[in-house]
Design an enzyme around this catalytic site. Structure first.
Site, PDB file in Angstrom:
ATOM      1  N   ARG A 126      -0.534  15.417  12.626  1.00  0.00           N
ATOM      2  CA  ARG A 126       0.301  14.807  11.768  1.00  0.00           C
ATOM      3  C   ARG A 126       1.149  16.043  10.851  1.00  0.00           C
ATOM      4  O   ARG A 126       0.403  16.068   9.487  1.00  0.00           O
ATOM      5  CB  ARG A 126       0.229  13.836  10.799  1.00  0.00           C
ATOM      6  CG  ARG A 126      -0.669  12.652  11.700  1.00  0.00           C
ATOM      7  CD  ARG A 126      -1.111  11.504  11.141  1.00  0.00           C
ATOM      8  NE  ARG A 126      -0.349  11.057   9.846  1.00  0.00           N
ATOM      9  CZ  ARG A 126      -0.864  10.011   9.470  1.00  0.00           C
ATOM     10  NH1 ARG A 126      -1.808   9.377   8.768  1.00  0.00           N
ATOM     11  NH2 ARG A 126       0.310   9.099   8.622  1.00  0.00           N
ATOM     12  N   PRO A 127       1.935  16.929  11.121  1.00  0.00           N
ATOM     13  CA  PRO A 127       2.315  18.357  10.388  1.00  0.00           C
ATOM     14  C   PRO A 127       3.094  17.670   9.178  1.00  0.00           C
ATOM     15  O   PRO A 127       3.625  17.108   9.168  1.00  0.00           O
ATOM     16  CB  PRO A 127       3.415  19.145  11.613  1.00  0.00           C
ATOM     17  CG  PRO A 127       3.559  18.377  12.454  1.00  0.00           C
ATOM     18  CD  PRO A 127       2.213  16.651  12.516  1.00  0.00           C
ATOM     19  N   CYS A 168      -5.427   8.243   8.441  1.00  0.00           N
ATOM     20  CA  CYS A 168      -5.647   8.011   9.945  1.00  0.00           C
ATOM     21  C   CYS A 168      -5.671   8.818  11.079  1.00  0.00           C
ATOM     22  O   CYS A 168      -4.432   9.875  11.087  1.00  0.00           O
ATOM     23  CB  CYS A 168      -5.608   7.125  10.895  1.00  0.00           C
ATOM     24  SG  CYS A 168      -5.848   5.274   9.637  1.00  0.00           S
ATOM     25  N   LYS A 211       1.187  -1.384   0.574  1.00  0.00           N
ATOM     26  CA  LYS A 211      -0.079   0.570   0.002  1.00  0.00           C
ATOM     27  C   LYS A 211       0.647   1.299  -0.067  1.00  0.00           C
ATOM     28  O   LYS A 211       0.338   2.053  -0.537  1.00  0.00           O
ATOM     29  CB  LYS A 211      -0.839  -0.216   0.780  1.00  0.00           C
ATOM     30  CG  LYS A 211      -1.488   1.549   1.334  1.00  0.00           C
ATOM     31  CD  LYS A 211      -1.542   1.651   3.114  1.00  0.00           C
ATOM     32  CE  LYS A 211      -2.801   2.734   3.438  1.00  0.00           C
ATOM     33  NZ  LYS A 211      -1.833   3.609   3.881  1.00  0.00           N
ATOM     34  N   ASN A 212       1.761   1.637   1.418  1.00  0.00           N
ATOM     35  CA  ASN A 212       2.509   2.930   1.159  1.00  0.00           C
ATOM     36  C   ASN A 212       3.332   2.747   0.155  1.00  0.00           C
ATOM     37  O   ASN A 212       3.640   3.559  -0.384  1.00  0.00           O
ATOM     38  CB  ASN A 212       3.388   2.860   2.911  1.00  0.00           C
ATOM     39  CG  ASN A 212       2.053   3.455   3.413  1.00  0.00           C
ATOM     40  OD1 ASN A 212       0.698   3.412   3.364  1.00  0.00           O
ATOM     41  ND2 ASN A 212       2.026   2.687   4.949  1.00  0.00           N
ATOM     42  N   ARG A 219      -9.297   0.580   3.127  1.00  0.00           N
ATOM     43  CA  ARG A 219      -8.369   1.912   2.732  1.00  0.00           C
ATOM     44  C   ARG A 219      -7.292   1.197   1.910  1.00  0.00           C
ATOM     45  O   ARG A 219      -6.596   1.391   1.249  1.00  0.00           O
ATOM     46  CB  ARG A 219      -8.027   2.508   3.770  1.00  0.00           C
ATOM     47  CG  ARG A 219      -9.435   3.535   3.699  1.00  0.00           C
ATOM     48  CD  ARG A 219      -9.048   5.001   4.850  1.00  0.00           C
ATOM     49  NE  ARG A 219      -7.463   5.224   4.091  1.00  0.00           N
ATOM     50  CZ  ARG A 219      -7.030   5.628   4.678  1.00  0.00           C
ATOM     51  NH1 ARG A 219      -6.989   6.016   6.170  1.00  0.00           N
ATOM     52  NH2 ARG A 219      -5.418   6.028   4.761  1.00  0.00           N
ATOM     53  N   ASP A 245       3.070   0.885  12.419  1.00  0.00           N
ATOM     54  CA  ASP A 245       1.962  -0.327  11.426  1.00  0.00           C
ATOM     55  C   ASP A 245       1.563  -1.232  12.175  1.00  0.00           C
ATOM     56  O   ASP A 245      -0.065  -1.390  12.324  1.00  0.00           O
ATOM     57  CB  ASP A 245       1.968   0.434  10.327  1.00  0.00           C
ATOM     58  CG  ASP A 245       1.841   1.722   9.420  1.00  0.00           C
ATOM     59  OD1 ASP A 245       1.983   2.154   8.627  1.00  0.00           O
ATOM     60  OD2 ASP A 245       2.044   2.407  10.360  1.00  0.00           O
TER      61      ASP A 245
HETATM   62  C1  EPZ Z   1       3.697   6.416   6.727  1.00  0.00           C
HETATM   63  O1  EPZ Z   1       2.967   8.324   7.025  1.00  0.00           O
HETATM   64  C2  EPZ Z   1       2.644   5.691   6.468  1.00  0.00           C
HETATM   65  N1  EPZ Z   1       1.460   6.234   5.095  1.00  0.00           N
HETATM   66  C3  EPZ Z   1       2.320   5.415   7.608  1.00  0.00           C
HETATM   67  O2  EPZ Z   1       1.117   4.282   7.695  1.00  0.00           O
HETATM   68  C4  EPZ Z   1       3.483   4.991   9.049  1.00  0.00           C
HETATM   69  O3  EPZ Z   1       2.697   4.724   9.846  1.00  0.00           O
HETATM   70  C5  EPZ Z   1       4.742   6.419   9.059  1.00  0.00           C
HETATM   71  O4  EPZ Z   1       4.866   6.535   8.065  1.00  0.00           O
HETATM   72  C6  EPZ Z   1       5.093   5.823   9.856  1.00  0.00           C
HETATM   73  O5  EPZ Z   1       5.902   4.524   9.157  1.00  0.00           O
HETATM   74  C7  EPZ Z   1       2.150   6.625   4.150  1.00  0.00           C
HETATM   75  O6  EPZ Z   1       3.157   6.198   3.881  1.00  0.00           O
HETATM   76  C8  EPZ Z   1       0.808   6.977   3.181  1.00  0.00           C
HETATM   77  P1  EPZ Z   1       6.368  10.566   9.382  1.00  0.00           P
HETATM   78  P2  EPZ Z   1       3.424   9.167   7.414  1.00  0.00           P
HETATM   79  O7  EPZ Z   1       5.871  11.406   7.770  1.00  0.00           O
HETATM   80  O8  EPZ Z   1       4.879   9.645   6.410  1.00  0.00           O
HETATM   81  C9  EPZ Z   1       5.847  13.627  12.568  1.00  0.00           C
HETATM   82  C10 EPZ Z   1      -0.665   3.274   7.635  1.00  0.00           C
HETATM   83  O9  EPZ Z   1      -1.143   2.874   8.365  1.00  0.00           O
HETATM   84  N2  EPZ Z   1       6.275  14.393  11.291  1.00  0.00           N
HETATM   85  O10 EPZ Z   1       7.107   8.853   9.345  1.00  0.00           O
HETATM   86  O11 EPZ Z   1       3.012  10.384   7.995  1.00  0.00           O
HETATM   87  C11 EPZ Z   1       4.316  12.741  12.149  1.00  0.00           C
HETATM   88  O12 EPZ Z   1       3.432  13.843  12.678  1.00  0.00           O
HETATM   89  C12 EPZ Z   1      -0.224   4.567   7.731  1.00  0.00           C
HETATM   90  O13 EPZ Z   1      -0.594   2.406   6.077  1.00  0.00           O
HETATM   91  C13 EPZ Z   1       5.945  15.427  11.521  1.00  0.00           C
HETATM   92  O14 EPZ Z   1       6.235  16.412  12.763  1.00  0.00           O
HETATM   93  O15 EPZ Z   1       4.577   9.384   8.409  1.00  0.00           O
HETATM   94  C14 EPZ Z   1       4.471  11.684  13.320  1.00  0.00           C
HETATM   95  O16 EPZ Z   1       4.234  11.358  14.388  1.00  0.00           O
HETATM   96  C15 EPZ Z   1      -0.425   5.279   9.294  1.00  0.00           C
HETATM   97  N3  EPZ Z   1       6.698  16.957  10.576  1.00  0.00           N
HETATM   98  C16 EPZ Z   1       6.473  10.927  12.656  1.00  0.00           C
HETATM   99  O17 EPZ Z   1       6.559  12.502  12.410  1.00  0.00           O
HETATM  100  C17 EPZ Z   1       6.492  16.182   9.248  1.00  0.00           C
HETATM  101  O18 EPZ Z   1       6.654  16.665   8.128  1.00  0.00           O
HETATM  102  C18 EPZ Z   1       6.340  10.267  11.723  1.00  0.00           C
HETATM  103  O19 EPZ Z   1       5.593  10.369  11.008  1.00  0.00           O
HETATM  104  C19 EPZ Z   1       6.505  14.640   9.082  1.00  0.00           C
HETATM  105  C20 EPZ Z   1       6.523  13.714   9.743  1.00  0.00           C
END
Ligand code: EPZ
Length: 431
Positions: A125-126, A120, A24-25, A399, A307
């Site tokens: 999630r900034p 989700c 998916k991702n 999804r 995840d």
């Molecule tokens: C990706 O989300 C995945 N989604 C998520 O999978 C997964 O949980 C996550 O990576 C971590 O592995 C997709 O690929 C579509 P991050 P993403 O940026 O990109 C903070 C699922 O169930 N952060 O690594 O949103 C953020 O808030 C989904 O398949 C900032 O603060 O994850 C989080 O606390 C859920 N500023 C942490 O970092 C930013 O600019 C990790 O987020 C970006 C992120």
């Protein structure tokens, strides 16, 4: 408006063989990446999931010619002549991965206008790190009427992420692939689908080195062509199936997976007393006796994936002893435990730490799927429970999992869809 609920007759062991779908991702990153190509791409092994359907709607809105046969997992994506560089909020808010259109459109056209992403509800999630990377590459970024507008002819730069971000790493890689000059990205995420996206970009002519490590070097190129590419299997679906096999005390063989992507989960299952074997692209999971409680702390890859924290907590509800689960990645990823308590689970949540005391058994109950992986966790709890479990809002599960119900039923589960009575559909109850 939810149309159906899942009804699970529990207390059945999963036995037999199943096959993992495409990731998916990784698909949600590789498909937008195809917008960088000026010739058609053939993308294979794509999962037929709801998020993919939203992605196709966005691509078609932008003018890409998309021929997608979900049942054949193959897509022909022709982005040679896009007609738009705006992703409307009505579409961008339907999923988290809509943010990738910022990097792809900015990288190709020097302009993108994208609504804020959805996804989700796991706390705030900034996307500040994504925007930090785009600014370092020379983009001007402003907000206009709730839309994010990114503009500028990109030049290679140094980008150091303040924290490890999967989406940020991929998004900046998309923007830098066609920037003028060299880009050095440090403190990058290392997830398998980052490597997969880089491999696809290199297949269409990009020059990216180091994906899968915390340092990625990109030499921008002026043009990217078409290619054929098959995405990797889904790491999280593989893990969900492994956990479901252990949770039902079954004996399951999972084919078409990449065992090296599963090492953190495998280590934890072995620690619990679950038998896990692996060879080539096959993983076997079985369990003979009860399983032990553990301490689980989610980390960026190659640590334990956030995840799989939610599906794993279903298994922990029946472990011998009390487990400690620490969710280091997201602010709020324990909503599923509130639902599992209705099934007899014993869990105490304190911020990012949950303590789950094992109980001899769960009982069926009507529960609500709070998000994608929380929904999968409730399916596993329903498979374990005595009696019948109803899962409302199961669209969340569709999804991100391709045909999860039919895969589990083929292993001996009893899951069916039933129409959702209007009064249960989550809207205000009309009196
Ligand atoms: C990706 O989300 C995945 N989604 C998520 O999978 C997964 O949980 C996550 O990576 C971590 O592995 C997709 O690929 C579509 P991050 P993403 O940026 O990109 C903070 C699922 O169930 N952060 O690594 O949103 C953020 O808030 C989904 O398949 C900032 O603060 O994850 C989080 O606390 C859920 N500023 C942490 O970092 C930013 O600019 C990790 O987020 C970006 C992120």
């Amino acid at each position: 408006m939810p149309e159906y609920k899942l009804v699970i007759s529990g207390n059945r062991e999963l036995m037999g063989e199943t096959h993992v779908s495409g990731g998916k991702n990784t698909s949600l990153a590789v498909v937008p990446a195809a917008l960088l190509a000026e010739s058609p791409c053939q993308l294979d092994n794509l999962p037929d999931i709801a998020d993919m359907r939203v992605l196709v709607r966005i691509l078609r809105h932008l003018g890409a010619k998309i021929d997608w046969k979900p049942d054949q997992k193959v897509m022909l994506a022709d982005a040679s002549s896009l007609t738009d560089t705006t992703v409307p909020f009505a579409l961008s808010q339907r999923m988290r991965a809509s943010y990738y259109f910022m990097g792809a459109l900015l990288g190709r056209y020097g302009y993108a206008r994208v609504g804020y992403p959805g996804g989700c509800d796991l706390g705030s999630r900034p996307i500040d790190q994504h925007l930090k990377g785009f600014r370092a590459l020379g983009a001007d970024i402003r907000e206009e009427g709730g839309m994010i507008v990114l503009e500028g002819k990109l030049k290679g730069a140094n980008v150091n992420f303040d924290m490890v971000t999967v989406g940020g790493t991929i998004n900046v890689m998309l923007a830098a692939a066609r920037a003028e000059g060299d880009t050095l990205m440090t403190n990058c995420a290392r997830e398998p689908h980052i490597v997969d996206t880089a491999n696809f970009l290199n297949r269409i002519g990009a020059h990216i080195r180091g994906a899968g490590t915390d340092t990625i070097r990109i030499r921008g190129v002026s043009r990217l062509g078409g290619a054929a590419y098959a995405v990797i299997p889904d790491q999280i679906e593989t893990g969900t199936l492994m956990i479901a096999a252990a949770a039902t005390r079954g004996d399951v063989t999972i084919r078409g997976c990449i065992p090296t992507h599963m090492e953190a989960l495998t280590a934890k299952l072995l620690e619990m007393g679950v038998m896990v074997t692996s060879e080539d692209d096959v993983i076997g999971v079985k369990i003979k006796q009860g399983h032990r409680s553990i301490r689980l702390s989610t980390q960026e890859y190659p640590g334990f994936p956030t995840d799989l924290q939610q599906p794993m907590s279903a298994l922990l509800t029946r472990a011998v002893g009390t487990s400690e689960v620490i969710e280091n990645i997201f602010e709020s990823r324990f909503k599923h435990l509130d639902e599992m308590r209705k099934m007899g689970a014993k869990a105490v949540i304190n911020g990012r730490v949950a303590h789950i005391e094992g109980v001899p058994e769960l009982h069926g109950a009507p529960v609500y799927a709070p998000d994608l992986r929380g929904g999968a966790a409730l399916v596993i709890a329903g498979l374990m429970a005595q009696g019948t479990t109803e899962i409302y809002n199961p669209e969340n599960i569709a999804r991100g999992y391709e045909h999860l119900e039919s895969k589990l039923n083929a292993l001996g589960a009893q899951i069916r869809r039933e129409p959702c009575q209007p009064e249960y559909n989550g809207d205000a109850v009309r009196v």
